[in-house]
Design a protein around this motif. Structure first.
Motif, PDB file in Angstrom:
ATOM      1  N   ALA A  21     -17.691 -23.605  36.928  1.00 12.00           N
ATOM      2  CA  ALA A  21     -18.834 -23.795  36.037  1.00 12.00           C
ATOM      3  C   ALA A  21     -20.074 -23.083  36.570  1.00 12.00           C
ATOM      4  CB  ALA A  21     -19.111 -25.287  35.867  1.00 12.00           C
ATOM      5  N   ALA A  22     -20.275 -23.127  37.874  1.00  8.69           N
ATOM      6  CA  ALA A  22     -21.436 -22.472  38.476  1.00  8.69           C
ATOM      7  C   ALA A  22     -21.376 -20.956  38.261  1.00  8.69           C
ATOM      8  CB  ALA A  22     -21.500 -22.790  39.966  1.00  8.69           C
ATOM      9  N   HIS A  23     -20.190 -20.382  38.452  1.00  7.30           N
ATOM     10  CA  HIS A  23     -20.036 -18.945  38.232  1.00  7.30           C
ATOM     11  C   HIS A  23     -20.228 -18.594  36.756  1.00  7.30           C
ATOM     12  CE1 HIS A  23     -18.395 -18.749  42.309  1.00  7.30           C
ATOM     13  NE2 HIS A  23     -18.457 -17.438  42.220  1.00  7.30           N
ATOM     14  N   PHE A  24     -19.707 -19.425  35.879  1.00  3.85           N
ATOM     15  CA  PHE A  24     -19.817 -19.168  34.440  1.00  3.85           C
ATOM     16  C   PHE A  24     -21.280 -19.187  34.004  1.00  3.85           C
ATOM     17  CE2 PHE A  24     -19.954 -20.666  30.005  1.00  3.85           C
ATOM     18  CZ  PHE A  24     -19.154 -19.702  29.398  1.00  3.85           C
ATOM     19  N   ILE A  25     -22.027 -20.171  34.464  1.00  2.29           N
ATOM     20  CA  ILE A  25     -23.448 -20.274  34.111  1.00  2.29           C
ATOM     21  C   ILE A  25     -24.223 -19.077  34.658  1.00  2.29           C
ATOM     22  CG2 ILE A  25     -25.558 -21.603  34.506  1.00  2.29           C
ATOM     23  CD1 ILE A  25     -23.784 -24.123  34.491  1.00  2.29           C
ATOM     24  N   ALA A  26     -23.894 -18.658  35.880  1.00  2.00           N
ATOM     25  CA  ALA A  26     -24.569 -17.489  36.464  1.00  2.00           C
ATOM     26  C   ALA A  26     -24.281 -16.236  35.645  1.00  2.00           C
ATOM     27  CB  ALA A  26     -24.109 -17.296  37.908  1.00  2.00           C
ATOM     28  N   CYS A  27     -23.045 -16.109  35.153  1.00  2.00           N
ATOM     29  CA  CYS A  27     -22.700 -14.970  34.289  1.00  2.00           C
ATOM     30  C   CYS A  27     -23.533 -14.982  33.016  1.00  2.00           C
ATOM     31  CB  CYS A  27     -21.222 -15.019  33.926  1.00  2.00           C
ATOM     32  SG  CYS A  27     -20.088 -14.539  35.246  1.00  2.00           S
ATOM     33  N   LEU A  28     -23.713 -16.161  32.426  1.00  2.00           N
ATOM     34  CA  LEU A  28     -24.496 -16.275  31.203  1.00  2.00           C
ATOM     35  C   LEU A  28     -25.956 -15.908  31.444  1.00  2.00           C
ATOM     36  CD1 LEU A  28     -23.136 -19.594  29.620  1.00  2.00           C
ATOM     37  CD2 LEU A  28     -22.608 -17.237  28.961  1.00  2.00           C
ATOM     38  N   VAL A  29     -26.489 -16.310  32.586  1.00  4.74           N
ATOM     39  CA  VAL A  29     -27.884 -16.002  32.909  1.00  4.74           C
ATOM     40  C   VAL A  29     -28.087 -14.488  32.998  1.00  4.74           C
ATOM     41  CG1 VAL A  29     -29.679 -16.178  34.678  1.00  4.74           C
ATOM     42  CG2 VAL A  29     -28.329 -18.198  34.061  1.00  4.74           C
ATOM     43  N   ILE A  30     -27.206 -13.810  33.726  1.00  2.56           N
ATOM     44  CA  ILE A  30     -27.320 -12.356  33.859  1.00  2.56           C
ATOM     45  C   ILE A  30     -27.102 -11.672  32.518  1.00  2.56           C
ATOM     46  CG2 ILE A  30     -26.246 -10.311  34.890  1.00  2.56           C
ATOM     47  CD1 ILE A  30     -25.740 -11.926  37.389  1.00  2.56           C
ATOM     48  N   LEU A  31     -26.124 -12.155  31.760  1.00  2.00           N
ATOM     49  CA  LEU A  31     -25.822 -11.561  30.463  1.00  2.00           C
ATOM     50  C   LEU A  31     -26.986 -11.706  29.492  1.00  2.00           C
ATOM     51  CD1 LEU A  31     -23.537 -10.143  28.914  1.00  2.00           C
ATOM     52  CD2 LEU A  31     -22.715 -12.405  28.213  1.00  2.00           C
ATOM     53  N   SER A  32     -27.775 -12.747  29.642  1.00  2.00           N
ATOM     54  CA  SER A  32     -28.893 -12.982  28.731  1.00  2.00           C
ATOM     55  C   SER A  32     -29.944 -11.885  28.804  1.00  2.00           C
ATOM     56  CB  SER A  32     -29.542 -14.342  29.033  1.00  2.00           C
ATOM     57  OG  SER A  32     -30.173 -14.330  30.306  1.00  2.00           O
ATOM     58  N   TYR A  33     -29.986 -11.149  29.924  1.00  2.00           N
ATOM     59  CA  TYR A  33     -30.954 -10.066  30.083  1.00  2.00           C
ATOM     60  C   TYR A  33     -30.478  -8.768  29.424  1.00  2.00           C
ATOM     61  CZ  TYR A  33     -33.549 -12.922  33.408  1.00  2.00           C
ATOM     62  OH  TYR A  33     -34.289 -13.928  33.990  1.00  2.00           O
ATOM     63  N   ALA A  34     -29.247  -8.745  28.911  1.00  2.00           N
ATOM     64  CA  ALA A  34     -28.692  -7.528  28.317  1.00  2.00           C
ATOM     65  C   ALA A  34     -29.085  -7.357  26.860  1.00  2.00           C
ATOM     66  CB  ALA A  34     -27.169  -7.524  28.443  1.00  2.00           C
ATOM     67  N   GLY A  35     -29.711  -8.365  26.275  1.00  2.00           N
ATOM     68  CA  GLY A  35     -30.100  -8.302  24.867  1.00  2.00           C
ATOM     69  C   GLY A  35     -29.195  -9.164  24.007  1.00  2.00           C
ATOM     70  N   ASP A  36     -29.671  -9.509  22.826  1.00  2.00           N
ATOM     71  CA  ASP A  36     -28.943 -10.443  21.962  1.00  2.00           C
ATOM     72  C   ASP A  36     -27.571  -9.912  21.548  1.00  2.00           C
ATOM     73  OD1 ASP A  36     -31.068 -12.168  22.112  1.00  2.00           O
ATOM     74  OD2 ASP A  36     -31.942 -11.589  20.183  1.00  2.00           O
ATOM     75  N   ALA A  37     -27.513  -8.657  21.136  1.00  2.00           N
ATOM     76  CA  ALA A  37     -26.243  -8.093  20.671  1.00  2.00           C
ATOM     77  C   ALA A  37     -25.219  -8.041  21.804  1.00  2.00           C
ATOM     78  CB  ALA A  37     -26.464  -6.702  20.086  1.00  2.00           C
ATOM     79  N   ALA A  38     -25.664  -7.555  22.971  1.00  2.00           N
ATOM     80  CA  ALA A  38     -24.762  -7.466  24.119  1.00  2.00           C
ATOM     81  C   ALA A  38     -24.328  -8.860  24.579  1.00  2.00           C
ATOM     82  CB  ALA A  38     -25.442  -6.722  25.263  1.00  2.00           C
ATOM     83  N   PHE A  39     -25.237  -9.836  24.465  1.00  5.39           N
ATOM     84  CA  PHE A  39     -24.900 -11.203  24.859  1.00  5.39           C
ATOM     85  C   PHE A  39     -23.743 -11.737  24.017  1.00  5.39           C
ATOM     86  CE2 PHE A  39     -25.288 -15.807  24.714  1.00  5.39           C
ATOM     87  CZ  PHE A  39     -25.460 -16.133  26.053  1.00  5.39           C
ATOM     88  N   LYS A  40     -23.771 -11.451  22.726  1.00  7.18           N
ATOM     89  CA  LYS A  40     -22.704 -11.929  21.836  1.00  7.18           C
ATOM     90  C   LYS A  40     -21.368 -11.267  22.170  1.00  7.18           C
ATOM     91  CE  LYS A  40     -25.910 -12.876  18.045  1.00  7.18           C
ATOM     92  NZ  LYS A  40     -26.372 -12.455  16.693  1.00  7.18           N
ATOM     93  N   TRP A  41     -21.400  -9.968  22.450  1.00  7.69           N
ATOM     94  CA  TRP A  41     -20.178  -9.269  22.832  1.00  7.69           C
ATOM     95  C   TRP A  41     -19.634  -9.823  24.154  1.00  7.69           C
ATOM     96  CZ3 TRP A  41     -17.216  -5.641  20.328  1.00  7.69           C
ATOM     97  CH2 TRP A  41     -17.745  -5.103  19.155  1.00  7.69           C
ATOM     98  N   GLY A  42     -20.515 -10.070  25.089  1.00  2.65           N
ATOM     99  CA  GLY A  42     -20.086 -10.607  26.384  1.00  2.65           C
ATOM    100  C   GLY A  42     -19.573 -12.021  26.287  1.00  2.65           C
ATOM    101  N   LEU A  43     -20.200 -12.817  25.432  1.00  2.00           N
ATOM    102  CA  LEU A  43     -19.786 -14.211  25.274  1.00  2.00           C
ATOM    103  C   LEU A  43     -18.369 -14.291  24.715  1.00  2.00           C
ATOM    104  CD1 LEU A  43     -21.066 -17.008  25.735  1.00  2.00           C
ATOM    105  CD2 LEU A  43     -21.677 -17.031  23.311  1.00  2.00           C
ATOM    106  N   PHE A  44     -18.005 -13.365  23.850  1.00  2.00           N
ATOM    107  CA  PHE A  44     -16.645 -13.327  23.302  1.00  2.00           C
ATOM    108  C   PHE A  44     -15.620 -13.177  24.424  1.00  2.00           C
ATOM    109  CE2 PHE A  44     -13.038 -10.711  21.860  1.00  2.00           C
ATOM    110  CZ  PHE A  44     -12.505 -11.544  20.891  1.00  2.00           C
ATOM    111  N   CYS A  45     -15.934 -12.340  25.385  1.00  2.00           N
ATOM    112  CA  CYS A  45     -15.020 -12.131  26.504  1.00  2.00           C
ATOM    113  C   CYS A  45     -14.954 -13.354  27.407  1.00  2.00           C
ATOM    114  CB  CYS A  45     -15.458 -10.908  27.312  1.00  2.00           C
ATOM    115  SG  CYS A  45     -14.335 -10.487  28.655  1.00  2.00           S
ATOM    116  N   LEU A  46     -16.112 -13.903  27.745  1.00  2.00           N
ATOM    117  CA  LEU A  46     -16.159 -15.041  28.668  1.00  2.00           C
ATOM    118  C   LEU A  46     -15.493 -16.283  28.090  1.00  2.00           C
ATOM    119  CD1 LEU A  46     -19.817 -14.737  30.043  1.00  2.00           C
ATOM    120  CD2 LEU A  46     -17.693 -14.209  31.266  1.00  2.00           C
TER     121      LEU A  46
END
Length: 285
Positions: free
Chosen positions: A101-126
């Motif tokens: 869970a700690a690693h997953f949350i850290a991934c989301l935090v970093i991904l949030s800086y990539a922009g809204d569109a990229a965040f959605k694409w990344g969230l699909f993978c995670l």
């Protein structure tokens, strides 16, 4: 790892070592590199098209490197948890879920800086591609195909983070190439345990391809090289890019010529150098 009678680490140090090994960070950079390289394809090729400054590109590469490190560790933890009936060491680590869970949350935090569109694409993978991969070797003979999409998904994320939208001409071609490359290196990796997997009923392309493994992987490697060249042409890359693609082709051919697919140690050796193929395909920015 030393355990006491209750099956738990007999010291705090042993516990932390076990947690650390669960993340596979002790194997750095093996495994992480093949997660990170597809991200660099998207970053460098989009930076080339947009003429981004080297400083901006360097910052993005550093951020994606950290994100890829965290994501790779999270995937390893989850994979071990799914294989708990095979790998009993996970059962002694009650904090594995918290670590995941700690690693997953850290991934989301970093991904949030990539922009809204990229965040959605990344969230699909995670939330979809990564969690289902460990189950694929129970459901299909092609788990490496699913893994290919998961491992290469950093490419569309990184591309969209720069452009804000998908390029449906370049990215799918590179994604397809990345999938072919993943099947190449992970089938070689799976050949290490092919005999044991057959006995255990674990499914993989290494088992499926059998005596045809080398020839079939040559076809996938050729497709990877063709996809790189095609994407480079669409993106109007310079001559240096195509020189590196040629280097990639020679390196992949060398791997398939020298690897002994019946020797576990040799398969592991070739797997560890497989990321060099990807490094050779890096385009100029």
């Amino acid at each position: 790892m030393s355990l006491n009678g209750a099956g738990r680490p007999n010291s705090k140090r042993a516990t932390w070592v076990a947690y650390y090994r669960l993340t596979r960070k002790h194997n750095f950079p093996t495994g992480l590199d093949v997660v990170f390289w597809p991200c660099t394809w998207g970053l460098i090729m989009s930076a080339y098209a947009l003429r981004l400054s080297p400083r901006s590109l360097a910052i993005q590469l550093a951020a994606y490197f950290v994100g890829a490190t965290l994501r790779h560790s999270a995937a390893c933890i989850w994979n071990d948890m799914c294989d708990i009936e095979i790998d009993r060491k996970v059962a002694s680590l009650g904090g594995a879920a918290i670590l995941l869970a700690a690693h997953f949350i850290a991934c989301l935090v970093i991904l949030s800086y990539a922009g809204d569109a990229a965040f959605k694409w990344g969230l699909f993978c995670l939330c979809f591609l990564d969690p289902l991969y460990p189950l694929m070797k129970r459901w299909t003979d092609w788990p490496q195909l699913w893994l290919g999409f998961a491992m290469t998904w950093g490419l569309p994320v990184s591309w969209v983070s720069n452009f804000g939208e998908m390029n449906w001409y370049i990215v799918p071609v590179l994604l397809g190439g990345g999938v072919c490359w993943t099947i190449h290196y992970d089938t070689i990796y799976a050949c290490q345990d092919r005999r044991d997997d057959i006995k255990a009923g674990v499914r993989s392309t290494a088992v499926l391809f059998g005596d045809w493994t080398r020839l079939i992987l040559a076809c996938f490697s050729a497709c990877f090289v063709i996809c790189l060249a095609l994407a480079g042409g669409i993106n109007h890359q310079g001559p240096l890019f195509f020189i590196t693609v040629a280097g990639t082709a020679f390196h992949l051919a060398w791997q398939l010529i020298v690897v002994d697919l019946d020797d576990s140690s040799d398969c592991h050796r070739i797997f560890k150098v497989s990321s060099v193929s990807c490094w050779r395909s890096e385009p100029e920015s």
